[in-house]
Design an enzyme around this catalytic site. Structure first.
Site, mmCIF file in Angstrom:
data_model
loop_
_atom_site.group_PDB
_atom_site.id
_atom_site.type_symbol
_atom_site.label_atom_id
_atom_site.label_comp_id
_atom_site.label_asym_id
_atom_site.label_seq_id
_atom_site.Cartn_x
_atom_site.Cartn_y
_atom_site.Cartn_z
ATOM 1 N N GLU A 169 -10.346 64.369 -56.162
ATOM 2 C CA GLU A 169 -10.160 64.141 -54.440
ATOM 3 C C GLU A 169 -9.696 65.374 -53.598
ATOM 4 O O GLU A 169 -8.815 65.613 -53.267
ATOM 5 C CB GLU A 169 -9.087 62.887 -54.226
ATOM 6 C CG GLU A 169 -9.453 61.760 -54.799
ATOM 7 C CD GLU A 169 -8.619 60.472 -54.274
ATOM 8 O OE1 GLU A 169 -7.828 60.789 -53.600
ATOM 9 O OE2 GLU A 169 -9.081 59.399 -54.542
ATOM 10 N N GLU A 353 -12.475 55.427 -59.069
ATOM 11 C CA GLU A 353 -11.435 54.714 -58.468
ATOM 12 C C GLU A 353 -11.668 53.597 -57.557
ATOM 13 O O GLU A 353 -12.471 53.878 -56.570
ATOM 14 C CB GLU A 353 -10.277 55.632 -58.245
ATOM 15 C CG GLU A 353 -9.446 56.760 -58.791
ATOM 16 C CD GLU A 353 -8.251 57.255 -58.046
ATOM 17 O OE1 GLU A 353 -7.857 56.829 -57.117
ATOM 18 O OE2 GLU A 353 -7.972 58.372 -58.749
HETATM 19 C C1 FCB Z 1 -6.200 57.926 -54.533
HETATM 20 C C2 FCB Z 1 -5.620 58.649 -55.707
HETATM 21 C C3 FCB Z 1 -4.819 57.810 -56.483
HETATM 22 C C4 FCB Z 1 -3.680 56.694 -55.983
HETATM 23 C C5 FCB Z 1 -4.909 55.911 -55.225
HETATM 24 C C6 FCB Z 1 -4.259 54.608 -54.622
HETATM 25 O O1 FCB Z 1 -6.267 58.478 -53.564
HETATM 26 O O2 FCB Z 1 -6.527 59.384 -56.434
HETATM 27 O O3 FCB Z 1 -4.006 58.827 -57.348
HETATM 28 O O4 FCB Z 1 -2.822 57.268 -55.225
HETATM 29 O O5 FCB Z 1 -5.551 56.765 -54.423
#
Ligand code: FCB
Length: 442
Positions: A169, A353
């Site tokens: 990210e 994610e």
């Molecule tokens: C993302 C992150 C991860 C976690 C999630 C909820 O931005 O990569 O580490 O904090 O959000």
């Protein structure tokens, strides 16, 4: 509560996985890891809820086998983890920590022994403090330092990992941490932001080169995306949402796939970028084998009279998670199809994610978390829709295996499929874990 998906509904070879990150679970006080800017940030009052840090976290460092058994028990194919720079090279540059390297070696072998694919990320935010002292991501030496770290860690693991992304990210590393001040190092400075955003991309490109040099395959990038919803149909709201889209969603992927920065972002950042940035895109945009999307929510954006980017986030009407994030699965469909159409073409896409935080309580050895299953159900629907429209989506990773350290929000925000009691460190698989395990066997 419904959960209708099963593995057989997805294309042959589609990977299911779950994800974690080093600082959020390992316990950074163990095993000779160096100090990180998250330790510094957390120790400063007002930055993190209850000034909590990752010193112990889930104690994954000592409970590795138990946790990998939980990954296995879930029935997934793959586990996305990260390696901590400060655990591998405690001062950021110079001598490696043999205990740290051994730990990741064991972790990867533990996955392979269980038939799980190891998917590694090299930087999930715990910058060694000695590098923060030297300006961290603002320093133009970062790409060089990051390349050396990549060489050390992948020199050890590179023969056994299924895929690698250098940086988790970039938006969070650049904007959230240097413009909004919400993550370490907690700056609110436009010049620092522009430099960090550019150096993150250069570091990514350098790390890719190092890993290609080691003969490694399946190298990618993981970016996060948020759907920018104008708060109303006024032209100024629409333009504000476009600026948000520019620095959040387009900046990194556009550099990686089109060798340019969006005009709407240059309007604000151009004066602050490091000298010669225009000639860096070849180094940034190295060919990639896959792209990962992290997706959670949308933001409702309105215009303001404040300085660039002259916008604000406003509360929206949709149901929200414990993070106060609106639940908006259409956004995931939007980004999967948009990326394929406008940027990445046939390059395989992974949802690296997706998940939600809920207020989960363990009672009599069980945890009821129907909202998690609903969230996963609706987002997997969005993935299926994108696939049916031709987006080359090849896998889906749930954030997260365990309840863990949710950065500035501390340990309250529970994202895990497995509940962690942070007093006793006892793990309790939630109902979502059990339901998914059944679905993944069908
Ligand atoms: C993302 C992150 C991860 C976690 C999630 C909820 O931005 O990569 O580490 O904090 O959000």
């Amino acid at each position: 509560m419904t959960f209708s998906h099963k593995r057989s509904d997805f294309p042959e070879g589609f990977k299911f996985g779950t994800a974690t990150s080093a600082y959020q679970i390992e316990g950074h006080s163990f095993g000779g890891a160096g100090r990180t800017h998250w330790d510094d940030f957390a120790e400063t009052p007002g930055n993190v809820v209850r000034t909590e840090n990752g010193a112990v976290a889930c104690d994954h460092y000592h409970r590795t086998d138990e946790d990998l058994d939980l990954v296995k028990g879930l029935g997934v194919d793959a586990y996305r983890f990260s390696t901590s720079w400060a655990r591998v090279i405690p001062d950021g540059t110079g001598a490696a920590n043999p205990e740290g390297l051994d730990f990741y070696d064991r972790l990867v072998d533990g996955m392979l022994e269980r038939g799980l694919e190891p998917h590694a990320t090299l930087y999930h935010w715990e910058l060694p403090s000695p590098l923060a002292d030297r300006g961290g991501w603002r320093n133009s030496d970062m790409p060089k330092w990051f390349a050396s770290y990549t060489e050390v860690i992948m020199g050890r693991l590179g023969d056994r990992v299924a895929s690698v992304a250098p940086i988790n990210e970039p938006w969070c590393v650049g904007w959230l941490s240097h413009f909004m001040g919400i993550h370490a190092p907690g700056l609110r400075d436009i010049r620092a932001t522009a430099r960090a955003m550019h150096h993150v991309l250069l570091s990514h490109g350098r790390a890719i080169d190092v890993m290609r040099g080691l003969g490694m395959k399946n190298l990618g990038a993981v970016c996060n995306f948020e759907y920018p919803q104008p708060i109303d149909s006024k032209l100024e709201s629409v333009a504000a949402a476009e600026r948000y889209d520019g620095y959040y969603n387009r900046f990194f992927i556009e550099a990686l796939f089109k060798k340019q920065y969006p005009e709407v972002v240059l309007e604000g950042l151009a004066p602050h970028l490091p000298l010669g940035w225009e000639t860096d895109f070849d180094q940034i945009a190295r060919p990639l084998d896959w792209v990962g999307l992290n997706y959670y929510t949308r933001k409702n954006i309105g215009a303001t009279d404040a300085a660039w980017p002259s916008l604000e986030e406003l509360e929206g009407p949709l149901p929200k998670t414990a993070m106060d994030w609106e639940i908006y699965p259409d956004g995931l469909h939007h980004f999967l199809t948009r990326l394929a159409r406008e940027y990445t073409g046939d390059t395989p896409l992974f949802v690296t994610e997706n998940g939600l935080a809920s207020y989960d309580v363990a009672m009599n050895g069980a945890v009821q978390d129907p909202s998690r299953l609903n969230y996963l159900e609706s987002h997997l629907d969005a993935v299926k829709r994108a696939i049916s429209e031709g987006a080359p989506v090849k896998g889906y990773f749930i954030w997260s295996l365990l309840d863990n350290y949710e950065w500035a929000l501390g340990y309250d925000k529970r994202f895990g499929l497995v509940h962690v009691d942070f007093e006793t460190l006892k793990r309790t698989p939630k109902d979502s874990y059990k339901t998914l395990a059944l679905a993944l066997n069908r």
